[in-house]
Write a protein that holds these residues in place. Sequence first.
Motif, PDB file in Angstrom:
ATOM      1  N   GLU B   2    -104.545   9.261  47.912  1.00 44.55           N
ATOM      2  CA  GLU B   2    -103.332   9.703  48.611  1.00 44.55           C
ATOM      3  C   GLU B   2    -102.588   8.500  49.192  1.00 44.55           C
ATOM      4  N   ASN B   3    -101.324   8.675  49.372  1.00 45.45           N
ATOM      5  CA  ASN B   3    -100.529   7.563  49.873  1.00 45.45           C
ATOM      6  C   ASN B   3    -100.680   7.438  51.384  1.00 45.45           C
ATOM      7  N   THR B   4    -100.974   6.222  51.852  1.00 44.02           N
ATOM      8  CA  THR B   4    -101.172   6.054  53.294  1.00 44.02           C
ATOM      9  C   THR B   4    -100.092   5.159  53.892  1.00 44.02           C
ATOM     10  N   ASN B   5     -98.894   5.284  53.348  1.00 39.96           N
ATOM     11  CA  ASN B   5     -97.808   4.441  53.852  1.00 39.96           C
ATOM     12  C   ASN B   5     -97.529   4.668  55.326  1.00 39.96           C
ATOM     13  N   ALA B   6     -97.950   5.809  55.813  1.00 38.24           N
ATOM     14  CA  ALA B   6     -97.646   6.140  57.198  1.00 38.24           C
ATOM     15  C   ALA B   6     -98.322   5.158  58.152  1.00 38.24           C
ATOM     16  N   VAL B   7     -99.528   4.678  57.798  1.00 33.59           N
ATOM     17  CA  VAL B   7    -100.249   3.769  58.682  1.00 33.59           C
ATOM     18  C   VAL B   7     -99.899   2.327  58.319  1.00 33.59           C
ATOM     19  N   LYS B   8     -99.518   1.567  59.318  1.00 29.04           N
ATOM     20  CA  LYS B   8     -99.146   0.178  59.071  1.00 29.04           C
ATOM     21  C   LYS B   8    -100.394  -0.686  58.942  1.00 29.04           C
ATOM     22  N   SER B   9    -100.311  -1.723  58.105  1.00 29.39           N
ATOM     23  CA  SER B   9    -101.426  -2.650  57.997  1.00 29.39           C
ATOM     24  C   SER B   9    -101.374  -3.644  59.160  1.00 29.39           C
ATOM     25  N   PHE B  10    -102.444  -4.446  59.303  1.00 25.13           N
ATOM     26  CA  PHE B  10    -102.464  -5.377  60.441  1.00 25.13           C
ATOM     27  C   PHE B  10    -101.435  -6.488  60.303  1.00 25.13           C
ATOM     28  N   TYR B  11    -100.825  -6.615  59.112  1.00 24.96           N
ATOM     29  CA  TYR B  11     -99.748  -7.607  58.982  1.00 24.96           C
ATOM     30  C   TYR B  11     -98.485  -7.121  59.673  1.00 24.96           C
ATOM     31  N   GLU B  12     -98.236  -5.787  59.560  1.00 24.28           N
ATOM     32  CA  GLU B  12     -96.991  -5.254  60.125  1.00 24.28           C
ATOM     33  C   GLU B  12     -97.144  -4.909  61.600  1.00 24.28           C
ATOM     34  N   ASP B  13     -98.388  -4.640  61.999  1.00 24.04           N
ATOM     35  CA  ASP B  13     -98.627  -4.200  63.377  1.00 24.04           C
ATOM     36  C   ASP B  13     -99.493  -5.239  64.077  1.00 24.04           C
ATOM     37  N   SER B  14     -98.864  -6.082  64.915  1.00 27.91           N
ATOM     38  CA  SER B  14     -99.608  -7.186  65.503  1.00 27.91           C
ATOM     39  C   SER B  14    -100.330  -6.753  66.778  1.00 27.91           C
ATOM     40  N   GLY B  15    -100.012  -5.608  67.309  1.00 30.75           N
ATOM     41  CA  GLY B  15    -100.666  -5.144  68.518  1.00 30.75           C
ATOM     42  C   GLY B  15    -100.167  -5.809  69.775  1.00 30.75           C
ATOM     43  N   SER B  16     -99.119  -6.643  69.674  1.00 28.22           N
ATOM     44  CA  SER B  16     -98.558  -7.250  70.880  1.00 28.22           C
ATOM     45  C   SER B  16     -97.058  -7.346  70.703  1.00 28.22           C
ATOM     46  N   SER B  17     -96.380  -7.821  71.746  1.00 29.55           N
ATOM     47  CA  SER B  17     -94.924  -7.897  71.659  1.00 29.55           C
ATOM     48  C   SER B  17     -94.473  -9.177  70.966  1.00 29.55           C
ATOM     49  N   ARG B  18     -95.428 -10.072  70.713  1.00 27.90           N
ATOM     50  CA  ARG B  18     -95.060 -11.330  70.066  1.00 27.90           C
ATOM     51  C   ARG B  18     -94.700 -11.086  68.598  1.00 27.90           C
ATOM     52  N   THR B  19     -93.801 -11.929  68.099  1.00 27.77           N
ATOM     53  CA  THR B  19     -93.423 -11.793  66.695  1.00 27.77           C
ATOM     54  C   THR B  19     -93.564 -13.142  66.013  1.00 27.77           C
ATOM     55  N   GLY B  20     -93.472 -13.122  64.695  1.00 27.51           N
ATOM     56  CA  GLY B  20     -93.491 -14.354  63.921  1.00 27.51           C
ATOM     57  C   GLY B  20     -94.789 -15.103  64.089  1.00 27.51           C
ATOM     58  N   ILE B  21     -94.680 -16.437  64.094  1.00 24.78           N
ATOM     59  CA  ILE B  21     -95.872 -17.283  64.120  1.00 24.78           C
ATOM     60  C   ILE B  21     -96.680 -17.069  65.400  1.00 24.78           C
ATOM     61  N   MET B  22     -95.972 -16.773  66.510  1.00 23.60           N
ATOM     62  CA  MET B  22     -96.665 -16.581  67.790  1.00 23.60           C
ATOM     63  C   MET B  22     -97.613 -15.384  67.741  1.00 23.60           C
ATOM     64  N   SER B  23     -97.235 -14.367  66.954  1.00 25.94           N
ATOM     65  CA  SER B  23     -98.105 -13.194  66.868  1.00 25.94           C
ATOM     66  C   SER B  23     -99.379 -13.529  66.108  1.00 25.94           C
ATOM     67  N   TRP B  24     -99.410 -14.675  65.460  1.00 19.98           N
ATOM     68  CA  TRP B  24    -100.650 -15.134  64.823  1.00 19.98           C
ATOM     69  C   TRP B  24    -101.407 -16.088  65.737  1.00 19.98           C
ATOM     70  N   LEU B  25    -100.699 -17.093  66.284  1.00 17.42           N
ATOM     71  CA  LEU B  25    -101.386 -18.133  67.058  1.00 17.42           C
ATOM     72  C   LEU B  25    -102.035 -17.584  68.326  1.00 17.42           C
ATOM     73  N   PHE B  26    -101.499 -16.488  68.872  1.00 19.19           N
ATOM     74  CA  PHE B  26    -102.074 -15.955  70.106  1.00 19.19           C
ATOM     75  C   PHE B  26    -102.595 -14.539  69.905  1.00 19.19           C
ATOM     76  N   THR B  27    -103.008 -14.253  68.678  1.00 20.82           N
ATOM     77  CA  THR B  27    -103.515 -12.924  68.389  1.00 20.82           C
ATOM     78  C   THR B  27    -104.962 -12.811  68.858  1.00 20.82           C
ATOM     79  N   THR B  28    -105.386 -11.602  69.175  1.00 23.82           N
ATOM     80  CA  THR B  28    -106.812 -11.401  69.430  1.00 23.82           C
ATOM     81  C   THR B  28    -107.415 -10.520  68.337  1.00 23.82           C
ATOM     82  N   ASP B  29    -106.639 -10.255  67.280  1.00 23.84           N
ATOM     83  CA  ASP B  29    -107.125  -9.439  66.174  1.00 23.84           C
ATOM     84  C   ASP B  29    -108.087 -10.268  65.321  1.00 23.84           C
TER      85      ASP B  29
END
Lengths: 99, 540, 199
Positions: B2-29
């Motif tokens: 079944e198609n699970t497009n409804a759930v975002k992958s961890f690339y699209e959903d960083s879990g914080s308000s940071r975006t771009g490179i900052m959402s990687w450098l200060f991620t806790t994922d």
Amino acid sequence: MSEHHQEHHILSIKTAGTVLGLLLALTALTVAVSRIDLGFMNVAVALTLATTKSLLVITYFMHMKYESRFFRIIVFICFLILAVFIGMTFFDVAYRHGG
Amino acid sequence: MENTNAVKSFYEDSGSSRTGIMSWLFTTDHKRIGLMYMYVLLAMFVVGVCLGLAIRLELIAPGKTIMEAQTYNAVFTLHGVIMIFIVVIPSIPAAFGNMILPIQLGAEDVSFPRLNLLSWWLYITGTVMALFSLFTGQGAPDTGWTFYVPFSEFTTTNVSVAVIAVFILGFSSILTGINFITTIHRLRAPGITWTKMPLFAWSLYATGWIQVLATPVLGITVLLIFVERVLGVGLFDPNKGGDPILYQHLFWIYSHPAVYIMILPAMGVVSDIIPVFARKNIFGYKTIAVSSLMIAFAGSLVWAHHMFTSGMSDTAVLIFSLLTFVVAIPSAIKVFNWTATLYKGSITLEPPLLYSLGFIFLFSVGGLTGLILGSAGTDIHVHDTYFVVSHFHYVIFGGTGFGLFAAMHYWLPKMYGRMYNKKVAKIAFAVLFVGFNLLYMPLFVIGLQGMPRRYYDYLPQYQTGHMISTFGSWILALGLIIMFVNLYKGYTKGPKIGRNPWGGSTLEWQTMSPPPLLNFDREPDTSRRPYDFKGVTPDE
Amino acid sequence: MSEIHKDYTGAKLGMWLFLFTEVLLFGGLFVLYSTYLYKYPQDFHTGGKQLDVFIGTLNTVVLLLSSFFVALGITYIQRGEKKLAIRYTLLTIIMAFGFLINKSIEWSAKFHHGIYPNSEHLLEMPHGEQIFFGLYFVMTGLHGIHVIIGAVVMGVMVWLMKKDNINKDDFVKLENAGLYWHLVDLIWIFLFPLFYLVL
């Protein structure tokens, strides 16, 4: 070790005080014994007293008495490994130059 | 599926308000941190490979070929420091342990996500400092990666900065170990009991204990070098009553168990891959799990087999030689179990399995030659020759390296949601395998003939061996290029895959590819044993 | 209770694992100490005689008291008596400073007598004594750094208690800080006889 949330044990002030008293007494004993010349036994006695003191600290101040068995095992392993490192170095040091 | 497009992958959903490179450098994922580890360590791997190629090129003929002797000393030191401390030790645990372990346990993250991020930053700091030591002070360190005293205390090159870098890298490794042990104890999903845990997780558990109990000894050892260089305390200086051999003891108390930090996770990877492609339950699950712990413990008792010619006592030589043979037993148990798993399995020779088989062969060669070195009598003859160099490259590169490549072919489709070209991956493996043996096999021979390691110049009689080896290094490099380009192309443009491209039965194959931020888009089924394939079909 | 999602046992397990790394960090130095004591028993004896037993004993008492205060601080925060918990944690910090002041008096006396790493006076001494003082400075120095770190950590704990971040229902941070402090005490329990009372 995977127990569910259990009541935290609160160390009573009386117990803490008793432990402190014992620690101070053992310190006095350590100093006193060091004044008597027992040869190499001095080191053994001093280390035995120090070990007793640290067991008191670990058991009561560090709450090990109230932790699960798993914690006691890993603490034992940690000190066992240290003893192994020191002991096995002596296979070299104690037998160097053909004994 | 079944198609699970409804759930975002961890690339699209960083879990914080940071975006771009900052959402990687200060991620806790843990998945992002694992990927960041992988990117940095692969980049450093490329640097290490280039240094290795330079060493091989210099040695193609006696005398000066492309660099001066002092440069050569610095190059082999850097090759060692970068490959050991920055690439191989963190490789599988820090990259794939982070990416995969929590998912295998059915957890949302590791126990201490912020500590995990700190660990990555320490790793970066250590790496930058190691590189910094090259370009500052009076020349790059020239001691070899072992930093042996008394030379390391008195050389004018930039050893002080390098040892502090190693200290910081060690601290990073310790924090990862603490995190994994705690995660495995506390965050297993209900139903994932100890005996239902995948063997990769078991291997990380054993590794974690070595990281926690052995790494601090390295920490104090390199700190002591720093203190000696700055203050001249003299703890290892014979002129001041010190004993240089004690340095070697301290160094190997860590650095021998470190070999198991490198190899155990690779063994875990292989133990997870082989059953999947043999469609058969792993042979001897419990013995493999327990042998990991046995290796971790027995591996702490054999360090002085690196020191048979150092002048330590004969008693110690005897005891450590004996114990070295003991540690071979659990390693051999694993090899037998893998072979027995393949026996009468319905084998499909997919790339991950191919790399795993490469691992078993190369690791066995490395392990068996290790026995020649561990035996006190024969060691006297081959100590500090190219035999040793070849032995540990078979174990570390052939073992951990190929284990890492196997993991990259097995788990990265899950992380990127795309598949590489399997045919090219197989060709890359063939080239790598041929190049690897061509590079290191002749070194066994010239080592036995007496070619010392780390020498800049050599007698003409060794030239044939060196020439074949250098030629092999080019083939190996070609294989690496094919493999990396294929993986890169696959993970950027390859065909999309479903949840379970290989038909694996562990939990990471139940979630979507790539997984969502908290790892599972639906409750995972934890009732199945890790290598029970009944009713599991691949979902391409 | 059930609303707190924190994993207390996990946090404590993590802290204990960290303490193990500290034990083995010092462990490397204990390997050196034991082998050199074996090699130079007489020189270690003469070396030990030159250290001030009074200051050493005083510092032992100071650290034991500080450990006691930390334990009391944890007991009080568990009972919800925040003021007392803060008071005893502050007392711990004061003890830490007392220890460091003693230590610096002791070290500067040594420096004054020309005994410091690589000093001319030290280089004239027998090999075993040079090693003894080398270990003395390295081990008590590393321990001193841990005392400083511990004091800073305790300072942060006081601040967190004031902010009510640490309270009756959520005190694992203070417990873990306490564990760290006890470990610092534990190491001193061994350093004290090994240096000041060695015979």
